[in-house]
Design a protein around this motif. Structure first.
Motif, PDB file in Angstrom:
ATOM      1  N   SER A 281      52.728  -3.890 -59.234  1.00  0.00           N
ATOM      2  CA  SER A 281      52.196  -5.059 -58.532  1.00  0.00           C
ATOM      3  C   SER A 281      52.772  -5.173 -57.134  1.00  0.00           C
ATOM      4  CB  SER A 281      52.510  -6.332 -59.321  1.00  0.00           C
ATOM      5  OG  SER A 281      52.092  -6.231 -60.653  1.00  0.00           O
TER       6      SER A 281
ATOM      7  N   ASN B  27      53.131 -10.561 -68.684  1.00  0.00           N
ATOM      8  CA  ASN B  27      52.496  -9.560 -67.827  1.00  0.00           C
ATOM      9  C   ASN B  27      52.362  -8.258 -68.598  1.00  0.00           C
ATOM     10  OD1 ASN B  27      54.998  -8.079 -67.545  1.00  0.00           O
ATOM     11  ND2 ASN B  27      55.632  -9.585 -66.021  1.00  0.00           N
TER      12      ASN B  27
ATOM     13  N   GLU C 205      48.916  -9.564 -64.291  1.00  0.00           N
ATOM     14  CA  GLU C 205      49.214  -8.297 -63.638  1.00  0.00           C
ATOM     15  C   GLU C 205      47.972  -7.433 -63.475  1.00  0.00           C
ATOM     16  OE1 GLU C 205      52.468  -4.651 -63.628  1.00  0.00           O
ATOM     17  OE2 GLU C 205      52.540  -6.138 -65.218  1.00  0.00           O
TER      18      GLU C 205
ATOM     19  N   SER D 202      47.770  -3.893 -64.717  1.00  0.00           N
ATOM     20  CA  SER D 202      48.275  -2.564 -64.383  1.00  0.00           C
ATOM     21  C   SER D 202      47.271  -1.494 -64.783  1.00  0.00           C
ATOM     22  CB  SER D 202      49.608  -2.310 -65.093  1.00  0.00           C
ATOM     23  OG  SER D 202      49.403  -2.225 -66.497  1.00  0.00           O
TER      24      SER D 202
ATOM     25  N   PRO E 261      44.240  -9.950 -64.461  1.00  0.00           N
ATOM     26  CA  PRO E 261      44.809  -9.228 -63.317  1.00  0.00           C
ATOM     27  C   PRO E 261      44.803 -10.057 -62.037  1.00  0.00           C
ATOM     28  CG  PRO E 261      42.532  -8.593 -63.595  1.00  0.00           C
ATOM     29  CD  PRO E 261      42.849  -9.537 -64.722  1.00  0.00           C
ATOM     30  N   GLU E 262      45.601  -9.607 -61.090  1.00  0.00           N
ATOM     31  CA  GLU E 262      45.581 -10.187 -59.754  1.00  0.00           C
ATOM     32  C   GLU E 262      45.047  -9.156 -58.767  1.00  0.00           C
ATOM     33  OE1 GLU E 262      48.766 -12.788 -58.387  1.00  0.00           O
ATOM     34  OE2 GLU E 262      49.726 -12.530 -60.338  1.00  0.00           O
TER      35      GLU E 262
ATOM     36  N   PHE F 232      45.694  -7.369 -55.969  1.00  0.00           N
ATOM     37  CA  PHE F 232      46.865  -7.099 -55.126  1.00  0.00           C
ATOM     38  C   PHE F 232      46.502  -6.713 -53.699  1.00  0.00           C
ATOM     39  CE2 PHE F 232      48.305  -5.748 -59.501  1.00  0.00           C
ATOM     40  CZ  PHE F 232      48.982  -6.918 -59.768  1.00  0.00           C
TER      41      PHE F 232
ATOM     42  N   THR G 111      41.943  -1.031 -61.683  1.00  0.00           N
ATOM     43  CA  THR G 111      42.595  -2.085 -60.903  1.00  0.00           C
ATOM     44  C   THR G 111      41.590  -3.191 -60.656  1.00  0.00           C
ATOM     45  OG1 THR G 111      43.934  -2.535 -58.933  1.00  0.00           O
ATOM     46  CG2 THR G 111      41.978  -1.163 -58.632  1.00  0.00           C
TER      47      THR G 111
END
Length: 368
Positions: free
Chosen positions: A75, A256, A284, A286, A304-305, A307, A351
């Motif tokens: 992250s 996470n 997260e 990942s 998820p974020e 990023f 992602t």
């Protein structure tokens, strides 16, 4: 998964009624509301809902120092790369200091950053409240600090010009409700959280609160494990949990995906499979989490974020600080990824990369 087919008109009507403050109520009503909230989270829109106005990028070059908690963390690494990509468009220089996951290096890294006399500092994955002396020094020198996961709050807080983050409580709410829905309101939940992180604790507290509000579910345990816990310690924990709770235990919710990575070793996987334990994450997104969800191996979902987008927002927030304007305090809505929607919004690349044109939108604002 037991997620029902959703009516998105109903979602729009019900969404406003659903918050983390679910009271214990009729189980069917609770389950219906949970379904609606999950449908909303899975239906991420393609249109840009972030800022559309702001200051242009000034001609003068800027130096930005990124203080990263640990670049081995997926992250933190992706956010840092997002900052570098956006800063290149702005014509700024970026210098990164990696703390290698060692908390005692944070203050030293902050002092090094200030010694470089930067125009701005990014605090990535480090709690701003842990560095009061350094934060005060930055503010005294008129060096704006923008955080990423540097506070449990969104926008200006704790001495930060702005904190860029998803809403940890919203992420936790979505994960907890999915556990309720996937189990048809019968989840027996163990929560894994990091005792050293206020951000993680905010998530685990919210997960626990939601599960408690489900009359027919059970919150079995909240396990406080440092995120640095080694994978070889997990089989003993899982065996202990199975002995304590038996068939009542059906779900693990990690704050996470890193916790679920620890469960991927063969010994742990075997215990989970033998006891039919499902796992999901409250944050997260990942690469390994996406792969597990796609391959239907143990993990059923993640929240998820984005990023890369957050890296661009950090640069935008710094530019607002340099121009004397207020922070945008924007945050993306929570997005739930399951096998049903994993092909969208960057899922093919493992992602969360929103298909909302955020790069073009920020370039318009900046005059680039």
């Amino acid at each position: 998964m037991k997620i029902t087919n959703f009516n998105f008109v109903t979602v729009a009507l019900v969404f406003g009624l659903i918050t983390s403050a679910f009271a214990q109520e009729d189980p069917t009503t609770f389950l219906n509301r949970a379904n609606a909230k999950i449908a909303k989270a899975m239906a991420f829109k393609n249109n840009w809902d972030g800022p559309t106005t702001g200051p242009k990028i000034a001609a003068q070059k800027k130096l930005i120092v990124v203080i990263a908690s640990n670049l081995k963390n997926n992250s933190v690494l992706r956010v840092s790369k997002g900052v570098q990509e956006a800063a290149a468009v702005a014509g700024w220089d970026v210098f990164t200091i990696d703390c290698w996951g060692v908390d005692s290096k944070h203050a030293e890294a902050f002092s090094r950053a200030l010694a470089l006399k930067p125009n701005g500092i990014v605090l990535a994955g480090i709690d701003a409240n842990e560095q009061p002396k350094e934060m005060n020094a930055a503010n005294a020198q008129n060096v704006p600090v923008v955080g990423w996961h540097a506070s449990t709050r969104i926008g200006p807080s704790d001495g930060l010009f702005s904190n860029v983050t998803a809403d940890p409580k919203e992420e936790a709410l979505i994960a907890a409700l999915l556990g309720v829905v996937d189990s048809n309101g019968k989840a027996g939940v163990v929560v894994l959280t990091d005792p050293a992180s206020l951000y993680s604790q905010a998530k685990s507290n919210e997960v626990a609160a939601v599960i408690k509000q489900c009359r027919t579910c059970s919150l079995l345990s909240v396990e406080a494990l440092p995120i640095t816990t080694s994978a070889d310690k997990m089989p003993a924990l899982l065996t202990s949990l199975q002995q304590r709770f038996g068939k009542k235990w059906t779900y693990i919710i990690g704050v996470n995906d890193s916790y679920l990575d620890l469960l991927a070793a063969p010994a742990s996987t075997a215990i989970l499979a033998n006891n039919k334990i499902q796992t999901l994450s409250a944050g997260e997104g990942s690469e390994s989490a996406y792969q597990r969800i796609r391959n239907k191996r143990q993990q059923i979902a993640t929240v998820p974020e984005p990023f890369g987008q957050q890296g661009w927002q950090i640069v935008d927030e710094l530019n607002r600080a340099f121009s004397g304007e207020k922070a945008s305090a924007y945050t993306t809505p929570a997005y739930l990824v399951t096998e049903q929607n994993i092909a969208f919004h960057g899922g093919d690349k493992n992602t969360f990369e929103p298909n909302n044109g955020y790069r073009a939108e920020y370039k318009k604002i900046w005059g680039r």
